[in-house]
Design a protein around this motif. Structure first.
Motif, PDB file in Angstrom:
ATOM      1  N   MET A 104       0.813  -1.201   0.000  1.00 26.25           N
ATOM      2  CA  MET A 104       0.000   0.000   0.000  1.00 26.25           C
ATOM      3  C   MET A 104       0.855   1.262   0.000  1.00 26.25           C
ATOM      4  SD  MET A 104      -2.936  -1.265   2.677  1.00 26.25           S
ATOM      5  CE  MET A 104      -1.718  -1.911   3.827  1.00 26.25           C
ATOM      6  N   GLN A 105       0.313   2.295  -0.591  1.00 24.95           N
ATOM      7  CA  GLN A 105       1.010   3.570  -0.705  1.00 24.95           C
ATOM      8  C   GLN A 105       1.393   4.125   0.660  1.00 24.95           C
ATOM      9  OE1 GLN A 105      -1.042   6.262  -3.290  1.00 24.95           O
ATOM     10  NE2 GLN A 105       0.183   8.039  -2.730  1.00 24.95           N
ATOM     11  N   SER A 106       0.563   3.901   1.647  1.00 16.00           N
ATOM     12  CA  SER A 106       0.836   4.426   2.989  1.00 16.00           C
ATOM     13  C   SER A 106       2.082   3.815   3.620  1.00 16.00           C
ATOM     14  CB  SER A 106      -0.368   4.170   3.902  1.00 16.00           C
ATOM     15  OG  SER A 106      -0.662   2.781   3.978  1.00 16.00           O
ATOM     16  N   MET A 107       2.538   2.676   3.085  1.00 13.90           N
ATOM     17  CA  MET A 107       3.736   2.032   3.625  1.00 13.90           C
ATOM     18  C   MET A 107       4.991   2.835   3.320  1.00 13.90           C
ATOM     19  SD  MET A 107       2.674  -1.882   2.595  1.00 13.90           S
ATOM     20  CE  MET A 107       4.155  -2.644   3.219  1.00 13.90           C
ATOM     21  N   LEU A 108       4.875   3.843   2.446  1.00 12.25           N
ATOM     22  CA  LEU A 108       6.025   4.686   2.107  1.00 12.25           C
ATOM     23  C   LEU A 108       6.179   5.859   3.065  1.00 12.25           C
ATOM     24  CD1 LEU A 108       5.698   4.707  -1.784  1.00 12.25           C
ATOM     25  CD2 LEU A 108       7.152   3.259  -0.356  1.00 12.25           C
ATOM     26  N   GLY A 109       5.386   5.858   4.119  1.00 15.76           N
ATOM     27  CA  GLY A 109       5.556   6.832   5.198  1.00 15.76           C
ATOM     28  C   GLY A 109       5.504   8.274   4.749  1.00 15.76           C
ATOM     29  N   ALA A 110       6.544   9.024   5.101  1.00 17.27           N
ATOM     30  CA  ALA A 110       6.599  10.452   4.787  1.00 17.27           C
ATOM     31  C   ALA A 110       6.681  10.716   3.290  1.00 17.27           C
ATOM     32  CB  ALA A 110       7.791  11.089   5.507  1.00 17.27           C
ATOM     33  N   CYS A 111       6.999   9.691   2.509  1.00 11.67           N
ATOM     34  CA  CYS A 111       7.082   9.847   1.048  1.00 11.67           C
ATOM     35  C   CYS A 111       5.886   9.225   0.338  1.00 11.67           C
ATOM     36  CB  CYS A 111       8.369   9.213   0.528  1.00 11.67           C
ATOM     37  SG  CYS A 111       9.871  10.126   0.931  1.00 11.67           S
ATOM     38  N   SER A 112       4.817   8.960   1.071  1.00 14.44           N
ATOM     39  CA  SER A 112       3.626   8.349   0.466  1.00 14.44           C
ATOM     40  C   SER A 112       2.765   9.362  -0.267  1.00 14.44           C
ATOM     41  CB  SER A 112       2.789   7.668   1.549  1.00 14.44           C
ATOM     42  OG  SER A 112       2.282   8.633   2.454  1.00 14.44           O
ATOM     43  N   GLY A 113       2.962  10.643   0.022  1.00 17.86           N
ATOM     44  CA  GLY A 113       2.121  11.676  -0.572  1.00 17.86           C
ATOM     45  C   GLY A 113       0.861  11.943   0.213  1.00 17.86           C
ATOM     46  N   HIS A 114       0.644  11.211   1.310  1.00 17.30           N
ATOM     47  CA  HIS A 114      -0.546  11.430   2.134  1.00 17.30           C
ATOM     48  C   HIS A 114      -0.365  12.646   3.036  1.00 17.30           C
ATOM     49  CE1 HIS A 114      -1.873   6.946   1.652  1.00 17.30           C
ATOM     50  NE2 HIS A 114      -2.023   7.665   0.556  1.00 17.30           N
ATOM     51  N   GLY A 115       0.714  12.664   3.796  1.00 18.46           N
ATOM     52  CA  GLY A 115       0.958  13.806   4.673  1.00 18.46           C
ATOM     53  C   GLY A 115       1.449  15.029   3.917  1.00 18.46           C
ATOM     54  N   ASP A 116       2.293  14.797   2.932  1.00 13.64           N
ATOM     55  CA  ASP A 116       2.844  15.879   2.111  1.00 13.64           C
ATOM     56  C   ASP A 116       2.568  15.550   0.647  1.00 13.64           C
ATOM     57  OD1 ASP A 116       4.234  17.893   0.886  1.00 13.64           O
ATOM     58  OD2 ASP A 116       6.231  17.138   1.389  1.00 13.64           O
ATOM     59  N   PRO A 117       1.509  16.106   0.081  1.00 12.32           N
ATOM     60  CA  PRO A 117       1.161  15.787  -1.316  1.00 12.32           C
ATOM     61  C   PRO A 117       2.176  16.272  -2.339  1.00 12.32           C
ATOM     62  CG  PRO A 117      -0.233  17.552  -0.482  1.00 12.32           C
ATOM     63  CD  PRO A 117       0.547  17.047   0.690  1.00 12.32           C
TER      64      PRO A 117
END
Length: 291
Positions: free
Chosen positions: A157-170
């Motif tokens: 899942m994309q969220s597994m990329l942490g700070a580089c997932s684009g969720h917190g910082d698009p």
């Protein structure tokens, strides 16, 4: 002196041609009797029927011996290639260059990463790949136990990329000097990164040029590892919903904000010193943030 041959006019030539097509005196069609034409036609029909049969038999034999799930020969694919995103290629290597003051510039990088990560959307992955995999262990499957005669796939899942997932910082850090890049190892059917289950493959990035311009390197998932549960890959037919495990790397650029970087997938079974293939086991790229 021999007499000159009489020159025939157009009408006489047409008459000769008509006599060649059908000679009523001798009962011949284009120089042969109908009986001979029947024999010739039967011969060629039989000849091409046999040739077609032999061709179909050869194709059937070839297809019968092929495995639809894996190629018979993979001699040239002993070690996987490695790619990096954003994949903005220069003349020789990938050149990731952007302007933090120009929104269009860093938005271009953001769009490339968003498009690339679309198949890794958390919702899509949980819908397609529902199997609960055991982390830290190879997912060996000897049977096709998944629906539609396929094999199970572990979700990434994309969220597994942490700070580089684009969720917190698009923006993936491209609106400042902390850009994220994503490392992907290409697929090889039945490939295992190591001979044991204790040391998974992991990404390690080193600065080849401009070391003083990189203050910090961070990896996501933690340690930059590619969990063993995503291996082996059994092919597109057996695992149609498979996605490659990824590793995101975030760089903190300082000073000149430019560096030449090599990211390598470290594992016993992955070579990276092939002069003829610069992307085998590693990828080299230029990272630059201007203002």
């Amino acid at each position: 002196m021999a007499a000159l041959k009489e020159k025939r006019n157009c009408g006489q030539r047409c008459e000769d041609f008509g006599r060649f097509v059908w000679n009523s005196d001798e009962g011949k069609l284009m120089g042969r009797t109908p009986e001979k034409w029947v024999y010739i036609s039967l011969y060629y029909v039989a000849f091409y029927a046999v040739m077609t049969g032999l061709f179909c038999l050869a194709i059937w034999t070839l297809m019968y011996t092929l495995d639809p799930y894996a190629p018979d020969y993979q001699d040239r694919l002993k070690s996987p290639g490695v790619m990096v995103w954003p994949n903005t290629y220069g003349e020789e290597i990938v050149e990731i260059s952007y302007n933090t003051s120009d929104k269009a510039s860093w938005m271009k990088m953001t769009k490339i990463l968003n498009d690339f990560l679309e198949p890794y959307n958390d919702t899509k992955q949980l819908e397609c790949n529902k199997h609960n995999c055991t982390r830290g262990k190879y997912f060996i499957q000897d049977t096709f136990s998944a629906p539609n005669h396929t094999k199970w796939v572990c979700p990434f899942m994309q969220s597994m990329l942490g700070a580089c997932s684009g969720h917190g910082d698009p923006t993936f850090g491209y609106n400042c000097t902390m850009p994220c890049v994503i490392i992907k190892m290409n697929r090889i059917i039945n490939f295992l990164p190591s001979n044991n289950t204790e040391h998974p493959a992991y990404v390690n990035c080193t600065v080849l040029d401009g070391q003083h311009n990189v203050d910090k390197i961070e990896y996501f998932p933690e340690g930059g590892s590619m969990d063993l549960s995503y291996f082996p890959y059994y092919g597109r037919l057996a695992q149609p919903t498979y996605v490659n495990p990824l590793v995101a790397v975030r760089f903190s650029l300082v000073n000149g904000k430019k560096a030449k970087i090599q990211c390598r997938v470290v594992s016993k079974m992955i070579s990276y010193e092939n002069f003829h293939d610069p992307y085998e086991g590693k990828v080299i790229f230029q990272l630059e943030a201007v203002k």
